[in-house]
Design an enzyme around this catalytic site. Structure first.
Site, PDB file in Angstrom:
ATOM      1  N   ASP A   2       0.810  -1.290   0.027  1.00  0.00           N
ATOM      2  CA  ASP A   2      -0.144   0.103   0.027  1.00  0.00           C
ATOM      3  C   ASP A   2       0.754   1.319  -0.033  1.00  0.00           C
ATOM      4  O   ASP A   2       1.988   1.109   0.638  1.00  0.00           O
ATOM      5  CB  ASP A   2      -0.720  -0.080   1.190  1.00  0.00           C
ATOM      6  N   TRP A  26       2.983   7.899  -2.302  1.00  0.00           N
ATOM      7  CA  TRP A  26       4.258   8.226  -2.499  1.00  0.00           C
ATOM      8  C   TRP A  26       4.653   9.060  -3.559  1.00  0.00           C
ATOM      9  O   TRP A  26       5.275  10.104  -3.325  1.00  0.00           O
ATOM     10  CB  TRP A  26       4.886   6.746  -2.674  1.00  0.00           C
ATOM     11  N   ARG A  36       0.116   9.521 -10.089  1.00  0.00           N
ATOM     12  CA  ARG A  36       0.159   8.393  -9.359  1.00  0.00           C
ATOM     13  C   ARG A  36       0.685   6.936 -10.204  1.00  0.00           C
ATOM     14  O   ARG A  36       1.298   5.899  -9.401  1.00  0.00           O
ATOM     15  CB  ARG A  36      -1.504   7.867  -8.988  1.00  0.00           C
ATOM     16  N   ASN A  57     -10.057  -2.705  -7.045  1.00  0.00           N
ATOM     17  CA  ASN A  57      -9.301  -1.692  -7.991  1.00  0.00           C
ATOM     18  C   ASN A  57      -9.568  -1.295  -9.331  1.00  0.00           C
ATOM     19  O   ASN A  57      -9.346  -0.158  -9.894  1.00  0.00           O
ATOM     20  CB  ASN A  57      -7.816  -2.326  -8.123  1.00  0.00           C
ATOM     21  N   ARG A  78       1.275  -4.988   6.131  1.00  0.00           N
ATOM     22  CA  ARG A  78       0.653  -3.813   5.379  1.00  0.00           C
ATOM     23  C   ARG A  78       1.403  -2.466   5.513  1.00  0.00           C
ATOM     24  O   ARG A  78       1.772  -2.307   6.575  1.00  0.00           O
ATOM     25  CB  ARG A  78      -0.864  -3.656   5.619  1.00  0.00           C
ATOM     26  N   SER A 124      -8.554  -5.092   3.715  1.00  0.00           N
ATOM     27  CA  SER A 124      -9.074  -4.682   2.314  1.00  0.00           C
ATOM     28  C   SER A 124      -9.733  -6.013   1.543  1.00  0.00           C
ATOM     29  O   SER A 124      -8.921  -6.248   0.481  1.00  0.00           O
ATOM     30  CB  SER A 124      -7.913  -3.838   1.631  1.00  0.00           C
ATOM     31  N   GLU A 132       0.280 -13.616  12.321  1.00  0.00           N
ATOM     32  CA  GLU A 132       0.654 -12.336  12.805  1.00  0.00           C
ATOM     33  C   GLU A 132       0.674 -11.010  12.138  1.00  0.00           C
ATOM     34  O   GLU A 132       0.910 -11.009  10.595  1.00  0.00           O
ATOM     35  CB  GLU A 132       2.222 -12.482  13.227  1.00  0.00           C
TER      36      GLU A 132
END
Length: 246
Positions: free
Chosen positions: A20, A25, A33, A68, A191, A199, A210
């Site tokens: 993600d 970023w 993007r 998406n 994540r 998600s 974990e």
């Protein structure tokens, strides 16, 4: 165990990552993007290499979800072009490092060029018997669970299965991850970008995984970061609902 060093005897068999933060970023650097997605795919190479070097058996990467498709058409079109570019460049390295490509998700519904690139990478690496690099493409866990349920219903209707035989193990065999046998369920789910939600990713399989939520955006995650996450995992005590205090 030294809590600041990796114990090579306790490497998680299956690591799953929700990659993600690519778009954010790029935005933080005043870039489109798609530039974030490009850099994110480049970083897949780095993390694949370190995971393989450490002895991870399966690395599952959430590359494209069933949700998406709702993104802008230009972005989706670019995302669909990434597998072709990625595999053209990286498959020779995967073969060199004995890494096998696999997928989960509805690959059949992808654009032809994307589907062909994915299937070719699977074919090219089929003889590799090291780490499995497993891409979740056009994947949604709820859809996977519904499909598994339909499969069970069909098996009962055809007489292949009795309703009394349905249990957790039976159900797991109808999921797309069943091909990974004992390693179907991730030991560690990561994540990136600081978001703390699943998600629609491997909802059944992560029941006892974990979880590790990492603040860095995916393109910024380094090999050393991955090592640190493995150390964090190794310093946790997995009880699977029991009270084993060893």
């Amino acid at each position: 165990m030294n809590k600041t060093q990796i114990d090579m005897n306790k490497i998680p068999n299956h690591v799953a990552i929700i990659m993600d933060g690519n778009g954010r970023w790029a935005k933080s650097k005043f870039m489109p993007r798609i530039a974030g997605h490009k850099q994110g795919m480049e970083n897949v190479k780095n993390i694949t290499e370190i995971a393989s070097d450490l002895g991870v058996k399966i690395l599952t990467l959430y590359a494209f979800s069933t949700e998406n498709w709702k993104r802008p058409e230009k972005e989706v079109k670019y995302l669909m072009s990434l597998p072709t570019k990625f595999f053209n460049e990286f498959v020779p390295n995967l073969i060199k490092n004995n890494v096998k490509v696999q997928t989960i998700g509805d690959i059949a519904s992808l654009p032809i060029k994307t589907k062909d690139a994915v299937n070719q990478a699977i074919e090219d690496t089929k003889e590799c018997d090291g780490m499995v690099l497993n891409f979740a493409l056009n994947y949604g866990s709820r859809s996977e669970i519904v499909k598994a349920t339909k499969g069970i219903v069909q098996s009962i209707s055809s007489g292949e299965l009795e309703s009394e035989d349905i249990n957790e193990d039976t159900f797991s065999k109808y999921l797309t991850t069943s091909k990974f046998n004992d390693f179907a369920d991730p030991d560690l789910l990561i994540r990136t970008s600081g978001e703390k939600r699943l998600s629609n990713f491997m909802l059944w399989q992560v029941a006892y995984s974990e979880f590790l939520f990492f603040d860095k955006m995916w393109p910024d995650v380094t090999k050393d970061d991955f090592k640190d996450m493995i150390i964090t995992y190794q310093n946790r005590h997995r009880r699977f609902g029991g009270l084993n205090n060893k």
